[in-house]
Design a protein around this motif. Sequence first.
Motif, PDB file in Angstrom:
ATOM      1  N   ILE A  63       0.857  -1.179   0.000  1.00  0.00           N
ATOM      2  CA  ILE A  63       0.000   0.000   0.000  1.00  0.00           C
ATOM      3  C   ILE A  63       0.894   1.229   0.000  1.00  0.00           C
ATOM      4  N   ASN A  64       0.779   2.006  -1.055  1.00  0.00           N
ATOM      5  CA  ASN A  64       1.638   3.164  -1.298  1.00  0.00           C
ATOM      6  C   ASN A  64       0.735   4.390  -1.405  1.00  0.00           C
ATOM      7  N   ILE A  65       0.961   5.389  -0.551  1.00  0.00           N
ATOM      8  CA  ILE A  65       0.012   6.506  -0.465  1.00  0.00           C
ATOM      9  C   ILE A  65       0.415   7.706  -1.322  1.00  0.00           C
ATOM     10  N   GLY A  66       1.222   7.476  -2.341  1.00  0.00           N
ATOM     11  CA  GLY A  66       1.768   8.584  -3.129  1.00  0.00           C
ATOM     12  C   GLY A  66       0.753   9.542  -3.706  1.00  0.00           C
ATOM     13  N   THR A  67      -0.316   9.018  -4.310  1.00  0.00           N
ATOM     14  CA  THR A  67      -1.342   9.884  -4.911  1.00  0.00           C
ATOM     15  C   THR A  67      -2.667   9.610  -4.220  1.00  0.00           C
ATOM     16  N   LEU A  68      -2.848  10.237  -3.095  1.00  0.00           N
ATOM     17  CA  LEU A  68      -4.034  10.006  -2.267  1.00  0.00           C
ATOM     18  C   LEU A  68      -5.274  10.683  -2.836  1.00  0.00           C
ATOM     19  N   ASP A  69      -6.402  10.028  -2.664  1.00  0.00           N
ATOM     20  CA  ASP A  69      -7.693  10.699  -2.703  1.00  0.00           C
ATOM     21  C   ASP A  69      -8.642   9.876  -1.835  1.00  0.00           C
ATOM     22  N   GLU A  70      -9.810  10.419  -1.568  1.00  0.00           N
ATOM     23  CA  GLU A  70     -10.713   9.775  -0.608  1.00  0.00           C
ATOM     24  C   GLU A  70     -11.126   8.375  -1.052  1.00  0.00           C
ATOM     25  N   TYR A  71     -11.337   8.195  -2.340  1.00  0.00           N
ATOM     26  CA  TYR A  71     -11.749   6.876  -2.845  1.00  0.00           C
ATOM     27  C   TYR A  71     -10.648   5.850  -2.614  1.00  0.00           C
ATOM     28  N   TRP A  72      -9.431   6.195  -2.997  1.00  0.00           N
ATOM     29  CA  TRP A  72      -8.320   5.264  -2.847  1.00  0.00           C
ATOM     30  C   TRP A  72      -8.023   4.974  -1.382  1.00  0.00           C
ATOM     31  N   VAL A  73      -8.207   5.950  -0.514  1.00  0.00           N
ATOM     32  CA  VAL A  73      -7.957   5.722   0.907  1.00  0.00           C
ATOM     33  C   VAL A  73      -8.875   4.629   1.438  1.00  0.00           C
ATOM     34  N   GLU A  74     -10.139   4.686   1.069  1.00  0.00           N
ATOM     35  CA  GLU A  74     -11.065   3.648   1.515  1.00  0.00           C
ATOM     36  C   GLU A  74     -10.654   2.283   0.967  1.00  0.00           C
ATOM     37  N   SER A  75     -10.173   2.250  -0.275  1.00  0.00           N
ATOM     38  CA  SER A  75      -9.679   0.992  -0.853  1.00  0.00           C
ATOM     39  C   SER A  75      -8.487   0.472  -0.062  1.00  0.00           C
TER      40      SER A  75
END
Length: 265
Positions: A63-75
Amino acid sequence: MKEQLWKNILLLKEKSPLIHNITNYVVMNNTANALLASGASPVMAHAQAEVENMCSIAQAVVINIGTLDEYWVESMLKTARVAQQNKIPWVLDPVGAGATTYRNKVLSELLALSPQVIRGNASEIIALATQNTSTKGVDSTAESNQAIAAAKQLVKMYACTVCISGTTDIIINETTQIQLDNGDPIMEKVTGMGCTASALTAAFCGITSNYFIATTTAMALLGVAGSLAAKRSQGPGSFQVHLLDVLYTITEKEFINNLKLTTYE
């Protein structure tokens, strides 16, 4: 130690574990190709409707948080929960830790889900441990040895292996510290080298339950491959091609003879 690491490199090619990547879209191509060249089988899946199922069939997760957004965070959170519940090893790459309040909040939520390995640059590791160190975007403003105390603190807090990557790579667990002095300065001119390191770490976590050795194997392989590829390259563009070639063709002699590894108990 060197022979053990080489055996892991061969085992990765033999077992070809499925590695579930939720990573940033800047580096997806780079990390997928590096995993393939090294022998693993990558899948890049972040749709919330499938991440839990995908995670459950993977041998390891990054899990790599480089390009975060709310949708991806939940994923990411869905995936980490499944990994935790099913004892599937997962690697956290805290890209840009300390850069924004939102990024720090997401990292706190992910850390609560027990990653087996945390791999970041020195500034990111310090930021995770102290919650108050800023980074230069996603680049480190500190040297690896400046983050050793922070890494040891994270090991105690989360019972995990921590890797500080940089000119010198340092891997730490409860009892041992390993220092690797491979790689080449040109690697700093290619985006996603750290992300590639995290993906390879997950790959080796997929073939051995010794996550400290898995992390060491990944960092050693990438470091040696990077130094060999640099000798054949004229710039960052050709380096990327040569790196994939070396990951695919590296021999035991090349690996053993070039690896610069120091162990501290």
